[in-house]
Design a protein around this motif. Structure first.
Motif, PDB file in Angstrom:
ATOM      1  N   ASN A  96       0.810  -1.220   0.000  1.00 41.73           N
ATOM      2  CA  ASN A  96       0.000   0.000   0.000  1.00 41.73           C
ATOM      3  C   ASN A  96       0.842   1.268   0.000  1.00 41.73           C
ATOM      4  OD1 ASN A  96       0.999   0.054   2.581  1.00 41.73           O
ATOM      5  ND2 ASN A  96      -0.947  -0.372   3.586  1.00 41.73           N
ATOM      6  N   GLN A  97       2.140   1.127  -0.251  1.00 39.10           N
ATOM      7  CA  GLN A  97       3.002   2.306  -0.305  1.00 39.10           C
ATOM      8  C   GLN A  97       4.228   1.981  -1.139  1.00 39.10           C
ATOM      9  OE1 GLN A  97       5.245   3.525   3.238  1.00 39.10           O
ATOM     10  NE2 GLN A  97       4.466   5.593   2.971  1.00 39.10           N
ATOM     11  N   PHE A  98       4.746   2.978  -1.844  1.00 38.95           N
ATOM     12  CA  PHE A  98       6.028   2.781  -2.507  1.00 38.95           C
ATOM     13  C   PHE A  98       6.930   3.971  -2.240  1.00 38.95           C
ATOM     14  CE2 PHE A  98       3.581   5.013  -5.718  1.00 38.95           C
ATOM     15  CZ  PHE A  98       4.496   5.842  -6.361  1.00 38.95           C
ATOM     16  N   LEU A  99       8.217   3.698  -2.199  1.00 35.45           N
ATOM     17  CA  LEU A  99       9.221   4.714  -1.907  1.00 35.45           C
ATOM     18  C   LEU A  99      10.160   4.861  -3.089  1.00 35.45           C
ATOM     19  CD1 LEU A  99      10.276   3.536   1.677  1.00 35.45           C
ATOM     20  CD2 LEU A  99       8.434   5.099   1.080  1.00 35.45           C
ATOM     21  N   ILE A 100      10.811   6.004  -3.147  1.00 38.03           N
ATOM     22  CA  ILE A 100      11.864   6.224  -4.130  1.00 38.03           C
ATOM     23  C   ILE A 100      13.186   6.233  -3.378  1.00 38.03           C
ATOM     24  CG2 ILE A 100      12.824   7.819  -5.827  1.00 38.03           C
ATOM     25  CD1 ILE A 100       9.983   8.721  -6.408  1.00 38.03           C
ATOM     26  N   GLY A 101      14.004   5.219  -3.628  1.00 35.90           N
ATOM     27  CA  GLY A 101      15.237   5.046  -2.859  1.00 35.90           C
ATOM     28  C   GLY A 101      16.387   5.845  -3.422  1.00 35.90           C
ATOM     29  N   ALA A 102      16.222   7.145  -3.492  1.00 36.66           N
ATOM     30  CA  ALA A 102      17.247   8.010  -4.084  1.00 36.66           C
ATOM     31  C   ALA A 102      18.017   8.724  -2.992  1.00 36.66           C
ATOM     32  CB  ALA A 102      16.596   9.005  -5.034  1.00 36.66           C
ATOM     33  N   MET A 103      18.830   7.973  -2.250  1.00 37.73           N
ATOM     34  CA  MET A 103      19.596   8.564  -1.157  1.00 37.73           C
ATOM     35  C   MET A 103      20.674   7.577  -0.728  1.00 37.73           C
ATOM     36  SD  MET A 103      16.932   8.070   1.985  1.00 37.73           S
ATOM     37  CE  MET A 103      15.580   8.793   1.093  1.00 37.73           C
ATOM     38  N   THR A 104      21.379   7.913   0.312  1.00 35.35           N
ATOM     39  CA  THR A 104      22.390   7.008   0.840  1.00 35.35           C
ATOM     40  C   THR A 104      21.715   5.834   1.544  1.00 35.35           C
ATOM     41  OG1 THR A 104      22.476   8.166   2.963  1.00 35.35           O
ATOM     42  CG2 THR A 104      23.946   8.956   1.213  1.00 35.35           C
ATOM     43  N   THR A 105      22.464   4.757   1.750  1.00 34.75           N
ATOM     44  CA  THR A 105      21.899   3.598   2.441  1.00 34.75           C
ATOM     45  C   THR A 105      21.481   3.957   3.863  1.00 34.75           C
ATOM     46  OG1 THR A 105      24.155   2.932   3.045  1.00 34.75           O
ATOM     47  CG2 THR A 105      23.188   1.916   1.085  1.00 34.75           C
ATOM     48  N   GLU A 106      22.266   4.824   4.523  1.00 35.21           N
ATOM     49  CA  GLU A 106      21.927   5.225   5.890  1.00 35.21           C
ATOM     50  C   GLU A 106      20.619   6.004   5.919  1.00 35.21           C
ATOM     51  OE1 GLU A 106      24.794   5.767   4.425  1.00 35.21           O
ATOM     52  OE2 GLU A 106      26.144   4.389   5.477  1.00 35.21           O
ATOM     53  N   GLY A 107      20.451   6.897   4.952  1.00 29.42           N
ATOM     54  CA  GLY A 107      19.222   7.685   4.907  1.00 29.42           C
ATOM     55  C   GLY A 107      18.015   6.845   4.558  1.00 29.42           C
ATOM     56  N   LEU A 108      18.171   5.951   3.584  1.00 30.60           N
ATOM     57  CA  LEU A 108      17.053   5.124   3.145  1.00 30.60           C
ATOM     58  C   LEU A 108      16.603   4.162   4.234  1.00 30.60           C
ATOM     59  CD1 LEU A 108      15.152   4.161   0.895  1.00 30.60           C
ATOM     60  CD2 LEU A 108      16.975   2.629   0.118  1.00 30.60           C
ATOM     61  N   ASN A 109      17.531   3.654   4.998  1.00 30.81           N
ATOM     62  CA  ASN A 109      17.218   2.639   6.004  1.00 30.81           C
ATOM     63  C   ASN A 109      16.202   3.138   7.028  1.00 30.81           C
ATOM     64  OD1 ASN A 109      17.684  -0.027   7.029  1.00 30.81           O
ATOM     65  ND2 ASN A 109      18.858   0.879   8.699  1.00 30.81           N
TER      66      ASN A 109
END
Length: 420
Positions: A96-109
């Motif tokens: 029910n949700q999607f993200l755009i993983g356009a960042m560092t691994t630390e930020g995305l986590n």
């Protein structure tokens, strides 16, 4: 016992196959047609009755109804034309949700929650993090996938999809699918919100302009439906219609004839689009014989659509999460020559414009036009900064955005929005 519950009890006792109608229930149980309609719709949701296009509404055996509240990963494949490269076993799963993983691994986590879909580029460390956190993966740009990632996807039973589309296109396609799904789930109708003619006020075609001003003074309103002797809708009258005419003139000589009207069964989504497109402040509500029942105002419709979370006029950032707008590290999605992706930046600008308008207290808007002027090449930098300026007017607002990368002005954007 409430009238609503009385109708439900009556419907429960009917024989299977018995035909029913809003008017028949209203007459038999001495309730308004609006009350009858709402009870029948609830009975339909409970599986007590079913409506067919030709035969009408009939009593049926109780059955459970399923209204999908989420998209399936298989739906994403159909919507975007993506290729399933691994994790086929998980295609029936829902999210029910999607993200755009356009960042560092630390930020995305910080933003990853199991069971969702994440759109990423070609960075394998991000791909691995997404899968290991329990999320399906949609890779943009048609990048090839390593055997390591395919094996991880298969072992976890999480779909790994690849599309040739860019991030902006994929996000738009999936977002529109969510909006359509929400409209199907949470369809509200005119019967749910309309005001009765007695509550709002109405006039007869044989009334005079003096009667209009008397009702206008009492109700503080300037537009009213007009009926004939039988109570059928024959027109609408507004302050503009009566201002240039003598006080003793009959309303039938100044009113607007053959107005657009709606019925109890019409959906608020379609009514909302009509009211925005044609700039209607209100619409009369009639039955199948043309008898005036009441009316709905644009404010009622807009507020109701906003409450259900299904406003179709602006893309819903409640569905798409953009955590990278708060990340100091900026984007990590680039085009083929390692420049900032203009498509991704467009997505950020659109989302930011909506947030600015919401913070300004203007929820119901249409973004009419967006123009971006590129001033410099968008080379890879370490920080993205967007400086907004909002010029507000009564019916139209202008948002100007200055876009900086590493303190260098690279683009200017101007968004024109219409307040509905």
């Amino acid at each position: 016992m409430s009238k609503h519950q009385e109708i439900l009890d009556y419907l429960t006792q009917l024989e299977v196959g018995k035909r029913i109608s809003v008017r028949g229930i209203a007459n038999r149980l001495q309730v308004s047609e609006g009350t009858a309609y709402r009870a029948i719709k609830e009975a339909e949701n409970r599986g007590l009755v079913e409506t067919h296009h030709r035969s009408g509404t009939v009593r049926i055996d109780r059955q459970a109804k399923f209204f999908p509240s989420q998209l399936r990963f298989a739906d994403v494949v159909a919507i975007t034309g993506a290729e399933v490269v691994a994790g086929q076993a998980g295609l029936s799963g829902r999210f029910n949700q999607f993200l755009i993983g356009a960042m560092t691994t630390e930020g995305l986590n910080k933003y990853l929650k199991p069971g969702n879909l994440v759109i990423v580029g070609d960075r394998e460390d991000i791909q691995s993090l997404v899968l290991e956190s329990g999320n399906a993966l949609l890779v943009t740009g048609g990048y090839s996938i390593s055997e390591k990632m395919k094996a991880l996807s298969n072992s976890l039973g999480l779909p790994l999809l690849v599309s040739s589309h860019d991030t902006f296109t994929l996000a738009s396609l999936i977002n529109q699918a969510f909006i359509k799904q929400n409209l199907l789930m949470k369809t509200c109708h005119v019967a749910d919100i309309y005001q009765s003619k007695k509550t709002y006020g109405y006039l007869h075609e044989t009334d005079r302009i003096t009667d209009y001003f008397q009702l206008q003074k009492t109700t503080k309103r300037v537009r009213f439906p007009v009926v004939n002797q039988e109570g059928n809708l024959v027109g609408v009258v507004s302050l503009r219609d009566v201002m240039a005419s003598p006080q003793e003139a009959f309303l039938k000589t100044v009113m607007t004839k053959y107005p657009v009207c709606v019925e109890l069964e019409d959906s608020l989504a379609s009514i909302g689009q009509l009211m925005v497109a044609e700039d209607f402040a209100f619409l009369p509500v009639v039955d199948d014989k043309g008898l005036l029942l009441g009316l709905v105002t644009r404010k009622q419709v807009m507020d109701s659509l906003d409450w259900t979370g299904s406003v179709p006029f602006v893309s819903s950032h409640s569905v798409v999460d953009f955590p990278w707008l708060q990340e100091k590290d900026g984007f990590s999605l680039f085009d083929s020559v390692r420049e900032w992706s203009k498509a991704t930046l467009l997505l950020a600008v659109n989302d930011l414009a909506e947030k600015i308008m919401e913070d300004a207290g203007k929820k119901h808007i249409i973004i009419e036009q967006m123009m971006i002027y590129w001033l410099e090449e968008m080379k890879q930098g370490s920080k993205l900064f967007i400086q907004p300026h909002l010029s507000m007017a009564t019916r139209q607002d202008i948002i100007e955005l200055s876009i900086f990368i590493d303190e260098t002005l690279v683009a200017k954007a101007m968004i024109t929005s219409k307040v509905t």
